[in-house]
Design a protein around this motif. Structure first.
Motif, short mmCIF file in Angstrom:
data_model
loop_
_atom_site.label_atom_id
_atom_site.label_comp_id
_atom_site.label_asym_id
_atom_site.label_seq_id
_atom_site.Cartn_x
_atom_site.Cartn_y
_atom_site.Cartn_z
N ASP A 232 3.98 -2.08 -0.13
CA ASP A 232 4.44 -0.90 0.63
C ASP A 232 5.02 0.20 -0.26
OD1 ASP A 232 3.71 -2.09 2.99
OD2 ASP A 232 5.71 -2.94 3.36
N TYR A 233 5.14 -0.03 -1.56
CA TYR A 233 5.92 0.89 -2.41
C TYR A 233 5.10 1.62 -3.48
CZ TYR A 233 9.55 -1.78 -0.14
OH TYR A 233 10.33 -2.37 0.81
N THR A 234 4.07 0.97 -4.01
CA THR A 234 3.26 1.62 -5.05
C THR A 234 2.54 2.82 -4.43
OG1 THR A 234 2.94 -0.54 -6.08
CG2 THR A 234 1.50 1.25 -6.83
N THR A 235 2.55 3.95 -5.13
CA THR A 235 1.90 5.13 -4.55
C THR A 235 0.37 5.01 -4.67
OG1 THR A 235 1.93 6.33 -6.65
CG2 THR A 235 3.84 6.63 -5.20
N MET A 236 -0.30 5.68 -3.74
CA MET A 236 -1.77 5.66 -3.76
C MET A 236 -2.29 6.28 -5.06
SD MET A 236 -2.72 6.53 0.17
CE MET A 236 -2.50 5.30 1.44
N ASP A 237 -1.65 7.36 -5.52
CA ASP A 237 -2.09 8.01 -6.76
C ASP A 237 -1.99 7.07 -7.96
OD1 ASP A 237 -2.80 10.36 -5.55
OD2 ASP A 237 -0.98 11.45 -6.09
N PHE A 238 -0.92 6.27 -8.00
CA PHE A 238 -0.76 5.33 -9.12
C PHE A 238 -1.89 4.31 -9.12
CE2 PHE A 238 0.87 1.53 -11.18
CZ PHE A 238 1.40 2.05 -12.36
N VAL A 239 -2.23 3.78 -7.95
CA VAL A 239 -3.30 2.78 -7.85
C VAL A 239 -4.65 3.40 -8.27
CG1 VAL A 239 -4.54 1.19 -6.32
CG2 VAL A 239 -2.07 1.51 -6.06
N ILE A 240 -4.88 4.63 -7.86
CA ILE A 240 -6.13 5.31 -8.25
C ILE A 240 -6.19 5.44 -9.77
CG2 ILE A 240 -7.36 7.52 -8.15
CD1 ILE A 240 -6.19 7.76 -5.22
N ASP A 241 -5.09 5.82 -10.40
CA ASP A 241 -5.06 5.92 -11.87
C ASP A 241 -5.34 4.57 -12.53
OD1 ASP A 241 -4.55 8.61 -11.78
OD2 ASP A 241 -2.38 8.41 -12.10
N VAL A 242 -4.73 3.50 -12.00
CA VAL A 242 -4.96 2.15 -12.54
C VAL A 242 -6.44 1.78 -12.43
CG1 VAL A 242 -4.56 -0.32 -12.04
CG2 VAL A 242 -2.62 1.27 -12.21
N LEU A 243 -7.03 2.07 -11.29
CA LEU A 243 -8.45 1.71 -11.08
C LEU A 243 -9.36 2.49 -12.04
CD1 LEU A 243 -8.39 1.43 -7.20
CD2 LEU A 243 -8.87 -0.43 -8.82
N MET A 244 -9.00 3.73 -12.32
CA MET A 244 -9.82 4.52 -13.24
C MET A 244 -9.59 4.09 -14.69
SD MET A 244 -9.50 8.24 -11.39
CE MET A 244 -10.52 9.11 -12.54
N ASP A 245 -8.35 3.86 -15.07
CA ASP A 245 -8.03 3.60 -16.48
C ASP A 245 -8.28 2.15 -16.89
OD1 ASP A 245 -7.27 6.22 -16.49
OD2 ASP A 245 -5.11 5.81 -16.53
N ILE A 246 -7.96 1.22 -16.02
CA ILE A 246 -8.06 -0.21 -16.40
C ILE A 246 -9.36 -0.83 -15.91
CG2 ILE A 246 -6.97 -2.50 -16.15
CD1 ILE A 246 -4.25 -1.04 -16.04
N PHE A 247 -9.87 -0.36 -14.76
CA PHE A 247 -11.08 -0.97 -14.21
C PHE A 247 -12.30 -0.05 -14.31
CE2 PHE A 247 -7.50 -3.20 -12.34
CZ PHE A 247 -7.88 -4.52 -12.52
N ALA A 248 -12.14 1.07 -15.03
CA ALA A 248 -13.26 1.96 -15.36
C ALA A 248 -14.03 2.47 -14.13
CB ALA A 248 -14.21 1.26 -16.33
N LYS A 249 -13.29 2.73 -13.05
CA LYS A 249 -13.92 3.31 -11.85
C LYS A 249 -13.92 4.84 -11.97
CE LYS A 249 -14.02 -0.82 -10.07
NZ LYS A 249 -15.26 -1.59 -10.14
N ASP A 250 -14.93 5.49 -11.38
CA ASP A 250 -14.83 6.95 -11.31
C ASP A 250 -13.91 7.30 -10.14
OD1 ASP A 250 -16.33 7.14 -8.87
OD2 ASP A 250 -18.22 7.21 -9.98
N GLU A 251 -13.59 8.59 -9.98
CA GLU A 251 -12.55 8.96 -9.01
C GLU A 251 -12.92 8.56 -7.58
OE1 GLU A 251 -11.35 13.04 -9.17
OE2 GLU A 251 -9.47 12.61 -8.15
N VAL A 252 -14.18 8.77 -7.21
CA VAL A 252 -14.62 8.44 -5.84
C VAL A 252 -14.53 6.93 -5.59
CG1 VAL A 252 -16.58 8.48 -4.24
CG2 VAL A 252 -16.10 10.49 -5.66
N GLU A 253 -15.00 6.15 -6.54
CA GLU A 253 -14.92 4.68 -6.42
C GLU A 253 -13.46 4.23 -6.32
OE1 GLU A 253 -18.57 2.87 -9.11
OE2 GLU A 253 -16.85 3.69 -10.16
N ALA A 254 -12.62 4.85 -7.15
CA ALA A 254 -11.20 4.46 -7.20
C ALA A 254 -10.52 4.75 -5.86
CB ALA A 254 -10.51 5.17 -8.35
N ILE A 255 -10.80 5.92 -5.29
CA ILE A 255 -10.19 6.27 -3.99
C ILE A 255 -10.67 5.28 -2.91
CG2 ILE A 255 -10.12 8.02 -2.16
CD1 ILE A 255 -10.29 10.14 -4.48
N ASP A 256 -11.98 5.03 -2.87
CA ASP A 256 -12.53 4.10 -1.86
C ASP A 256 -11.90 2.71 -1.98
OD1 ASP A 256 -14.16 6.06 -0.92
OD2 ASP A 256 -16.03 5.23 -1.74
#
Ligand code: TYC
Length: 103
Positions: A32-56
């Motif tokens: 309930d506490y981690t921001t959506m923007d932080f998770v998107i950054d993690v998905l892009m930087d650590i899991f090599a997702k592009d922005e659209v994939e990361a948001i989805d």
């Protein structure tokens, strides 16, 4: 002759095992506490997702409580979990990642 054939079969089996290493899923967990923007950054930087994939993917985790973010051999999967933990700790978010063996 029959023994030789059996030896060849065994060699084939061993080769097949080497070709297929066990694979491990890395899942991010919702909280309930981690921001959506932080998770998107993690998905892009650590899991090599592009922005659209990361948001989805972030929205999928948010709605379904977890999602597979990547599938790796064990050492890489473990490294991804540690990278997520370190990044989350630095920003004081409770975001967590877990590993599940692939069937
Ligand atoms: N549920 C969080 C929120 O509403 C967002 C979030 C998504 C957190 C995915 C963690 O793995 C996560 N701010």
């Amino acid at each position: 002759m029959a023994d030789k054939k059996r030896d060849l079969d065994l060699e084939t089996d061993v080769q097949t095992d080497l070709d297929k290493p066990k694979m491990y899923k890395v899942l991010l967990l919702n909280d309930d506490y981690t921001t959506m923007d932080f998770v998107i950054d993690v998905l892009m930087d650590i899991f090599a997702k592009d922005e659209v994939e990361a948001i989805d993917l972030m929205l999928k985790i948010h709605e379904k409580n977890s999602a597979v973010c990547g599938v790796y051999v064990y050492d890489i999967a473990e490294t991804k979990v540690i990278q997520v933990e370190n990044r989350a700790r630095k920003s004081e978010f409770p975001l967590r990642a877990i590993i599940e063996e692939e069937e």
